[in-house]
Design a protein around this motif. Structure first.
Motif, mmCIF file in Angstrom:
data_model
loop_
_atom_site.group_PDB
_atom_site.id
_atom_site.type_symbol
_atom_site.label_atom_id
_atom_site.label_comp_id
_atom_site.label_asym_id
_atom_site.label_seq_id
_atom_site.Cartn_x
_atom_site.Cartn_y
_atom_site.Cartn_z
ATOM 1 N N TYR A 1 0.826 -1.407 -0.052
ATOM 2 C CA TYR A 1 -0.052 0.048 0.039
ATOM 3 C C TYR A 1 0.811 1.283 -0.038
ATOM 4 C CZ TYR A 1 -3.297 3.496 1.728
ATOM 5 O OH TYR A 1 -3.850 4.822 1.800
ATOM 6 N N LYS A 2 2.135 1.316 1.013
ATOM 7 C CA LYS A 2 2.877 2.477 0.932
ATOM 8 C C LYS A 2 3.570 2.446 -0.685
ATOM 9 C CE LYS A 2 3.492 2.048 5.862
ATOM 10 N NZ LYS A 2 4.654 1.876 6.984
ATOM 11 N N THR A 3 3.809 1.384 -1.233
ATOM 12 C CA THR A 3 4.957 1.511 -2.377
ATOM 13 C C THR A 3 3.629 2.279 -3.383
ATOM 14 O OG1 THR A 3 6.156 -0.422 -1.830
ATOM 15 C CG2 THR A 3 5.884 0.246 -4.048
ATOM 16 N N ALA A 4 2.740 1.832 -3.561
ATOM 17 C CA ALA A 4 1.506 2.145 -4.381
ATOM 18 C C ALA A 4 1.336 3.641 -4.133
ATOM 19 C CB ALA A 4 0.266 1.306 -4.229
ATOM 20 N N GLN A 5 1.249 4.123 -2.992
ATOM 21 C CA GLN A 5 1.039 5.549 -2.676
ATOM 22 C C GLN A 5 2.267 6.480 -3.180
ATOM 23 O OE1 GLN A 5 0.274 5.667 1.701
ATOM 24 N NE2 GLN A 5 -1.765 6.535 1.101
ATOM 25 N N GLN A 6 3.367 6.200 -2.849
ATOM 26 C CA GLN A 6 4.683 6.735 -3.586
ATOM 27 C C GLN A 6 4.639 6.684 -4.992
ATOM 28 O OE1 GLN A 6 7.959 4.542 -1.696
ATOM 29 N NE2 GLN A 6 7.540 5.473 0.430
ATOM 30 N N ALA A 7 4.298 5.638 -5.508
ATOM 31 C CA ALA A 7 4.085 5.626 -7.092
ATOM 32 C C ALA A 7 3.370 6.832 -7.795
ATOM 33 C CB ALA A 7 4.218 4.190 -7.576
ATOM 34 N N VAL A 8 2.105 6.687 -7.019
ATOM 35 C CA VAL A 8 1.174 7.405 -7.685
ATOM 36 C C VAL A 8 1.337 8.910 -7.398
ATOM 37 C CG1 VAL A 8 -1.410 8.222 -7.404
ATOM 38 C CG2 VAL A 8 -0.863 6.017 -7.370
ATOM 39 N N SER A 9 1.948 9.343 -6.220
ATOM 40 C CA SER A 9 2.628 10.578 -5.919
ATOM 41 C C SER A 9 3.298 11.237 -6.938
ATOM 42 C CB SER A 9 2.988 10.805 -4.476
ATOM 43 O OG SER A 9 4.272 10.007 -4.257
ATOM 44 N N LYS A 10 4.236 10.526 -7.509
ATOM 45 C CA LYS A 10 5.116 10.950 -8.438
ATOM 46 C C LYS A 10 4.537 11.380 -9.677
ATOM 47 C CE LYS A 10 8.852 7.884 -6.785
ATOM 48 N NZ LYS A 10 9.692 6.757 -7.286
ATOM 49 N N LEU A 11 3.295 11.297 -10.031
ATOM 50 C CA LEU A 11 2.543 11.604 -11.184
ATOM 51 C C LEU A 11 2.154 13.168 -11.256
ATOM 52 C CD1 LEU A 11 0.146 8.276 -11.797
ATOM 53 C CD2 LEU A 11 2.620 8.922 -12.538
ATOM 54 N N THR A 12 3.164 13.968 -11.297
ATOM 55 C CA THR A 12 2.954 15.361 -11.044
ATOM 56 C C THR A 12 2.478 16.170 -12.576
ATOM 57 O OG1 THR A 12 5.292 15.803 -11.513
ATOM 58 C CG2 THR A 12 4.522 15.444 -9.287
ATOM 59 N N SER A 13 2.650 15.544 -13.520
ATOM 60 C CA SER A 13 2.380 16.220 -14.790
ATOM 61 C C SER A 13 0.842 16.271 -14.904
ATOM 62 C CB SER A 13 2.545 15.345 -15.935
ATOM 63 O OG SER A 13 2.155 15.813 -17.267
ATOM 64 N N SER A 14 0.549 17.521 -15.612
ATOM 65 C CA SER A 14 -0.918 17.861 -15.774
ATOM 66 C C SER A 14 -1.628 16.771 -16.492
ATOM 67 C CB SER A 14 -1.164 19.425 -16.302
ATOM 68 O OG SER A 14 -0.664 19.219 -17.503
ATOM 69 N N TYR A 15 -0.806 16.105 -17.478
ATOM 70 C CA TYR A 15 -1.287 15.230 -18.699
ATOM 71 C C TYR A 15 -2.017 14.095 -17.524
ATOM 72 C CZ TYR A 15 -0.210 18.335 -22.238
ATOM 73 O OH TYR A 15 -0.129 19.260 -23.212
ATOM 74 N N SER A 16 -1.283 13.824 -16.546
ATOM 75 C CA SER A 16 -1.390 12.700 -15.809
ATOM 76 C C SER A 16 -2.442 12.534 -14.507
ATOM 77 C CB SER A 16 -0.014 12.084 -14.968
ATOM 78 O OG SER A 16 1.083 11.934 -16.066
ATOM 79 N N LYS A 17 -3.277 13.636 -14.742
ATOM 80 C CA LYS A 17 -3.937 14.045 -13.566
ATOM 81 C C LYS A 17 -5.400 13.182 -13.521
ATOM 82 C CE LYS A 17 -6.831 17.870 -11.463
ATOM 83 N NZ LYS A 17 -8.004 16.819 -11.300
ATOM 84 N N GLY A 18 -5.901 12.973 -14.689
ATOM 85 C CA GLY A 18 -6.746 11.888 -14.755
ATOM 86 C C GLY A 18 -6.536 10.509 -14.393
ATOM 87 N N LEU A 19 -5.241 10.104 -14.710
ATOM 88 C CA LEU A 19 -4.891 8.868 -14.151
ATOM 89 C C LEU A 19 -4.750 8.748 -12.569
ATOM 90 C CD1 LEU A 19 -3.981 5.994 -14.765
ATOM 91 C CD2 LEU A 19 -1.808 6.783 -15.433
ATOM 92 N N LYS A 20 -4.025 9.742 -12.218
ATOM 93 C CA LYS A 20 -3.535 10.024 -10.950
ATOM 94 C C LYS A 20 -4.972 9.716 -9.710
ATOM 95 C CE LYS A 20 -1.055 12.741 -7.596
ATOM 96 N NZ LYS A 20 -0.141 13.946 -7.326
ATOM 97 N N ASP A 21 -5.903 10.572 -10.239
ATOM 98 C CA ASP A 21 -7.307 10.535 -9.569
ATOM 99 C C ASP A 21 -7.879 9.166 -9.762
ATOM 100 O OD1 ASP A 21 -7.026 13.233 -9.117
ATOM 101 O OD2 ASP A 21 -8.340 14.108 -10.732
ATOM 102 N N SER A 22 -7.855 8.478 -10.599
ATOM 103 C CA SER A 22 -8.310 7.301 -11.135
ATOM 104 C C SER A 22 -7.545 6.055 -9.907
ATOM 105 C CB SER A 22 -8.144 6.627 -12.386
ATOM 106 O OG SER A 22 -8.772 5.362 -12.388
ATOM 107 N N LEU A 23 -6.432 6.361 -9.860
ATOM 108 C CA LEU A 23 -5.691 5.323 -9.011
ATOM 109 C C LEU A 23 -5.755 5.598 -7.557
ATOM 110 C CD1 LEU A 23 -2.232 5.156 -11.119
ATOM 111 C CD2 LEU A 23 -3.967 3.509 -11.110
ATOM 112 N N ASN A 24 -5.715 6.869 -7.244
ATOM 113 C CA ASN A 24 -6.158 7.173 -5.794
ATOM 114 C C ASN A 24 -7.379 6.569 -5.481
ATOM 115 O OD1 ASN A 24 -3.620 8.344 -5.004
ATOM 116 N ND2 ASN A 24 -4.301 10.370 -6.121
ATOM 117 N N LYS A 25 -8.313 6.586 -6.178
ATOM 118 C CA LYS A 25 -9.522 6.202 -5.823
ATOM 119 C C LYS A 25 -9.656 4.693 -5.754
ATOM 120 C CE LYS A 25 -14.441 6.332 -7.733
ATOM 121 N NZ LYS A 25 -15.408 6.663 -8.733
ATOM 122 N N GLN A 26 -8.955 4.074 -6.736
ATOM 123 C CA GLN A 26 -8.742 2.510 -6.752
ATOM 124 C C GLN A 26 -7.952 2.116 -5.308
ATOM 125 O OE1 GLN A 26 -7.106 0.527 -9.986
ATOM 126 N NE2 GLN A 26 -7.722 2.353 -11.310
#
Length: 362
Positions: A144-169
């Motif tokens: 869980y912690k590893t997944a959180q760290q990986a998602v937090s690295k998605l800082t590009s505006s183009y990755s916002k949709g994917l980042k929101d989806s992964l956080n929801k999952q």
């Protein structure tokens, strides 16, 4: 005026000579004029050629400038497409278009943008992978912690949709895992409470049975003692092959009973140990004979009751135990797990989810 200078006063010879000189002079002047005119025409031609060349160069330069602008615009358009949809095909098209750009600074900026797109795609793929791994083992806090760290690295505006989806999952899976953990803890507490109640009930039943047996032994012993006393009071004596009955003058010592009661020790897993000892001595003296009856001791009984171990058979879906049941034997629990895993419902779930199963002590 000098007469010699006037052509009218010249002799015929002088006139001929003068005419020739005039012709020569006139020819020279004419030649000079013609030569000058030709020189000017040549210079004008050279100037025209030069102007034409300059004009042609300017036209070529303008055409190259327009082509460069077109190539830059095409590259920028393809880069925008690659940013929004970073497939291998779109990235390759953008890279090929950048090769046509001649401006070094613009080309460098475009190349850096391509590198950024590739790095972003790499981070996105890594984030999707670790989130998927966590969903398959939602009880694992490290994943869980590893997944959180990986998602937090998605800082590009183009990755916002994917980042929101992964956080929801992640949030959904974490909640399911927490609920499952609470349910598991509640079940463990309930099973422990039930186990304690069963153990106390078994101990209570064993104690009652043991005490009942002890009381029965004591009653039997007392009954036997009474019978012995009755026999003793009948003044029976055997000796020398003859029997004598005495009704008078005799003395009877009828009963000497010793009963140690019951002793109960060691409740719990070691069961109960009970000991009972009864002793009865009857002595009868009369006439010329005596009768002595002894009753021995009864060692009671030993009863050992061991608590029964129960087993839990379980099947989990994506790290969450969906199927679980407690049995008295390991074989029953294993049979339950085998039947559940091979059921049509669990087999269908296995195509899209992670299935795990096992048997463990309750």
């Amino acid at each position: 005026m000098n007469k010699n200078l006037n052509p009218l006063n010249w002799t015929k010879k002088q006139q001929i000579i003068g005419g020739a000189v005039a012709i020569v002079l006139t020819g020279g002047v004419t030649t000079g004029i013609v030569n000058h005119a030709n020189h000017q025409a040549k210079e004008r031609k050279i100037e025209a050629l030069k102007n034409k060349k300059i004009k042609l160069c300017k036209a070529r330069a303008e055409k190259a400038r327009k082509l460069e602008k077109t190539n830059e615009a095409d590259s920028k358009k393809l880069l925008d497409i690659a940013e929004k949809t970073p497939t291998d095909k779109n990235i390759k098209l953008a890279e090929d278009s950048i090769l046509k750009v001649k401006n070094a600074e613009v080309k460098k900026a475009f190349d850096n943008q391509v590198v950024g797109i590739k790095n972003r795609v790499k981070l996105e793929n890594e984030a999707k992978t670790v989130v998927s791994n966590y969903q398959k083992d939602a009880m694992n806090q490290d994943k869980y912690k590893t997944a959180q760290q990986a998602v937090s690295k998605l800082t590009s505006s183009y990755s916002k949709g994917l980042k929101d989806s992964l956080n929801k999952q992640l949030t959904t899976s974490k909640k399911q895992a927490d609920d499952a953990k609470k349910a598991q803890q509640a079940k463990i507490a309930s099973d422990s409470k039930e186990k304690t109640a069963d153990t106390n009930k078994q101990q209570s039943g064993s104690t009652e049975a043991t005490n009942g047996n002890s009381n029965n032994v004591n009653v039997a012993s007392n009954t036997q003692n009474t019978a012995n006393n009755d026999v003793a009071s009948g003044s029976n004596s055997y000796g020398g092959g003859s029997q004598n009955n005495y009704s008078q003058g005799g003395s009877n010592t009828s009963q000497n009973n010793s009963n140690s009661g019951s002793s109960n020790q060691g409740q719990g897993n070691s069961g109960q140990n009970n000991s009972n000892s009864n002793s009865n001595t009857n002595t009868n003296t009369g006439g010329n004979g005596s009768n002595t009856n002894n009753n021995g001791s009864n060692g009671g009984n030993n009863n050992n009751n061991q608590p029964q171990t129960r087993y839990v058979g379980w099947v989990s879906v994506d790290g969450v135990r969906r199927y679980s049941q407690t049995f008295n034997t390991l074989g029953e629990a294993q049979s339950y797990v085998d039947a559940t895993v091979n059921s049509a419902e669990v087999i269908n779930l296995g195509f899209e989810h992670s299935i795990r199963y096992g048997v463990e002590p309750a």
